[in-house]
Write a protein that holds these residues in place. Structure first.
Motif, short mmCIF file in Angstrom:
data_model
loop_
_atom_site.label_atom_id
_atom_site.label_comp_id
_atom_site.label_asym_id
_atom_site.label_seq_id
_atom_site.Cartn_x
_atom_site.Cartn_y
_atom_site.Cartn_z
N TYR A 53 41.01 6.12 -131.66
CA TYR A 53 41.14 5.39 -130.39
C TYR A 53 42.57 5.48 -129.91
O TYR A 53 43.50 5.13 -130.63
CB TYR A 53 40.76 3.91 -130.57
N ASP A 54 42.73 5.96 -128.66
CA ASP A 54 44.04 5.97 -128.03
C ASP A 54 44.03 4.88 -126.96
O ASP A 54 42.95 4.55 -126.43
CB ASP A 54 44.29 7.35 -127.41
N ALA A 55 45.19 4.32 -126.64
CA ALA A 55 45.23 3.24 -125.65
C ALA A 55 46.58 3.19 -124.96
O ALA A 55 47.61 3.51 -125.56
CB ALA A 55 44.95 1.91 -126.33
N HIS A 56 46.56 2.80 -123.71
CA HIS A 56 47.79 2.49 -122.98
C HIS A 56 48.04 1.01 -123.23
O HIS A 56 47.48 0.14 -122.53
CB HIS A 56 47.58 2.79 -121.49
N GLN A 58 50.18 -1.55 -122.90
CA GLN A 58 50.51 -2.62 -121.93
C GLN A 58 49.39 -2.83 -120.92
O GLN A 58 49.04 -3.97 -120.60
CB GLN A 58 51.79 -2.26 -121.19
N ALA A 59 48.82 -1.72 -120.44
CA ALA A 59 47.76 -1.84 -119.44
C ALA A 59 46.48 -2.42 -120.07
O ALA A 59 45.73 -3.14 -119.40
CB ALA A 59 47.47 -0.49 -118.80
N HIS A 85 40.44 -4.97 -129.99
CA HIS A 85 39.97 -3.59 -129.98
C HIS A 85 40.86 -2.77 -130.91
O HIS A 85 42.07 -3.00 -130.99
CB HIS A 85 40.03 -3.01 -128.57
N SER A 96 35.25 -1.32 -134.10
CA SER A 96 36.04 -0.79 -132.98
C SER A 96 36.38 -1.89 -131.99
O SER A 96 37.45 -1.89 -131.39
CB SER A 96 35.26 0.32 -132.29
N SER A 124 39.58 -1.03 -119.04
CA SER A 124 40.68 -0.96 -120.00
C SER A 124 40.97 0.48 -120.41
O SER A 124 40.07 1.19 -120.88
CB SER A 124 40.34 -1.80 -121.24
N PRO A 125 42.22 0.95 -120.23
CA PRO A 125 42.54 2.34 -120.56
C PRO A 125 42.57 2.62 -122.07
O PRO A 125 43.60 2.58 -122.71
CB PRO A 125 43.89 2.58 -119.90
N ILE A 126 41.36 2.90 -122.57
CA ILE A 126 41.16 3.22 -123.99
C ILE A 126 40.34 4.51 -124.03
O ILE A 126 39.43 4.69 -123.21
CB ILE A 126 40.40 2.08 -124.70
N TRP A 127 40.69 5.37 -124.97
CA TRP A 127 40.00 6.67 -125.08
C TRP A 127 39.54 6.89 -126.52
O TRP A 127 40.18 6.41 -127.46
CB TRP A 127 40.93 7.81 -124.68
N LYS A 128 38.43 7.66 -126.65
CA LYS A 128 37.88 7.94 -127.98
C LYS A 128 37.91 9.44 -128.25
O LYS A 128 37.42 10.22 -127.42
CB LYS A 128 36.41 7.56 -128.04
N GLU A 138 36.56 16.02 -130.63
CA GLU A 138 36.34 16.09 -129.18
C GLU A 138 36.66 14.74 -128.52
O GLU A 138 36.23 13.70 -128.99
CB GLU A 138 34.87 16.44 -128.93
N TRP A 139 37.45 14.82 -127.41
CA TRP A 139 37.67 13.62 -126.59
C TRP A 139 36.40 13.38 -125.78
O TRP A 139 35.88 14.31 -125.16
CB TRP A 139 38.86 13.82 -125.65
N TYR B 8 47.88 10.51 -122.35
CA TYR B 8 46.89 9.67 -123.04
C TYR B 8 45.55 10.41 -123.12
O TYR B 8 45.25 11.25 -122.26
CB TYR B 8 46.69 8.35 -122.29
N GLY B 9 44.76 10.05 -124.10
CA GLY B 9 43.41 10.58 -124.23
C GLY B 9 43.41 12.11 -124.24
O GLY B 9 44.28 12.75 -124.84
N SER B 10 42.45 12.69 -123.52
CA SER B 10 42.28 14.14 -123.54
C SER B 10 43.50 14.89 -123.03
O SER B 10 43.72 16.06 -123.36
CB SER B 10 41.05 14.54 -122.73
N PHE B 60 49.37 6.00 -113.46
CA PHE B 60 49.99 4.67 -113.45
C PHE B 60 51.49 4.83 -113.21
O PHE B 60 52.12 5.74 -113.78
CB PHE B 60 49.82 3.97 -114.81
N ASN B 64 52.71 -0.01 -114.54
CA ASN B 64 51.31 0.02 -114.98
C ASN B 64 50.33 -0.28 -113.86
O ASN B 64 49.30 -0.91 -114.06
CB ASN B 64 51.08 -0.97 -116.14
N ILE B 82 46.10 8.90 -116.66
CA ILE B 82 45.01 8.09 -117.21
C ILE B 82 43.70 8.86 -117.03
O ILE B 82 43.03 8.75 -115.99
CB ILE B 82 44.93 6.72 -116.47
N ILE B 85 38.25 6.72 -118.77
CA ILE B 85 38.36 5.84 -119.94
C ILE B 85 36.99 5.59 -120.58
O ILE B 85 35.96 5.77 -119.94
CB ILE B 85 38.99 4.49 -119.55
N GLY B 86 37.00 5.12 -121.81
CA GLY B 86 35.71 4.82 -122.46
C GLY B 86 35.86 4.13 -123.79
O GLY B 86 35.47 4.65 -124.83
N GLY B 87 36.43 2.94 -123.75
CA GLY B 87 36.58 2.19 -125.00
C GLY B 87 35.31 1.47 -125.39
O GLY B 87 34.24 1.71 -124.84
#
Lengths: 152, 88
Positions: A53-56, A58-59, A85, A96, A124-128, A138-139, B8-10, B60, B64, B82, B85-87
């Motif tokens: 899990y990646d995340a920004h 503060q955001a 999270h 998770s 919420s800016p979170i990525w898997k 794979e993202w 971030y992410g990909s 952003f 932010n 950004i 997203i997909g948490g």
């Protein structure tokens, strides 16, 4: 304090259901709703071994605060909410996301829990990044935050 | 001018570093940055499933906040890309 929010770094820390239960407990509450999301061992026919899990940071924290405030305003201002999270590498079976809600009655406890989960997925800016049994990774695709009027 | 993009992410597939440095003409905006990114991805990363990133990503500011395509970038400005997203 009626809201607890955090991004939990998986290296060295664990999301705890017991901590969530303690946080939301109140003798004023007749209902508790707890949602636990875990890393699953399969996705679209692929055997998953772990997710990063990646995340920004503060955001994410800003969005968690807004989402929880909105949920209280919408459903019950006296609710207690715990939202954590994971960030980093999490193996199959690890937690998770954990959402726990304590409130006067079951209806709002369920609704707040569901509302928070859906809003986190869309705000919420979170990525898997999934890691597979064959060594590939794979993202995953997701929900675009680009203003809709700009998307071509 | 030079812009730094925190990845971030990909978008992390675009560099081994945490940030990507992009050279742009003076007074460029986010829309022009998207075009530069599209070109970079097509040239260097055609097989990484990143084709739509320049179109689907949001950006952003350092505060932010989402910045739109007309946002004028400043030299040395640090922004974040950004991807969708997909948490949870």
């Amino acid at each position: 304090m009626s809201i607890h929010i955090a991004l939990v770094k998986t290296e060295g820390q664990k999301i705890s259901v017991e901590s969530a239960k303690k946080f939301i407990y109140s003798s004023d509450h007749g209902a508790e709703s707890i949602f636990v999301g875990r890393v699953r061992n399969e996705n679209s026919g692929k055997k998953v071994t772990a997710v990063t899990y990646d995340a920004h940071d503060q955001a994410v924290i800003k969005s968690f605060q807004l989402i929880c405030n909105d949920a209280k305003n919408k459903f019950n201002n006296n609710a207690k909410i715990f939202l954590e999270h994971a960030k980093g590498y999490a193996s199959v079976g690890e937690i998770s996301i954990l959402i726990a809600v304590g409130s006067g009655h079951r209806d709002e406890a369920f609704k707040i829990c569901r509302y928070i989960l859906e809003e986190v997925k869309h705000q919420s800016p979170i990525w898997k990044k999934e890691h597979y049994e064959d060594g590939k990774e794979e993202w995953l695709p997701g929900h675009s935050l680009r203003p809709k009027k700009e998307v071509k | 001018m030079e812009i730094q993009i925190k990845l971030y992410g990909s978008s992390k597939m675009l560099s081994e570093n945490e940030t990507l440095h992009v050279e742009l003409p003076e007074n460029s905006n986010i829309g022009q940055l998207r075009n530069s990114l599209k070109k970079l991805i097509n040239e260097k990363y055609p097989k990484n499933n990143l084709n739509n990133l320049s179109n689907s990503a949001a950006f952003f500011s350092e505060k932010n906040e989402i910045i739109n395509d007309n946002y004028k970038l400043k030299n040395k400005e640090l922004i974040s890309i950004i991807p969708p997203i997909g948490g949870g």
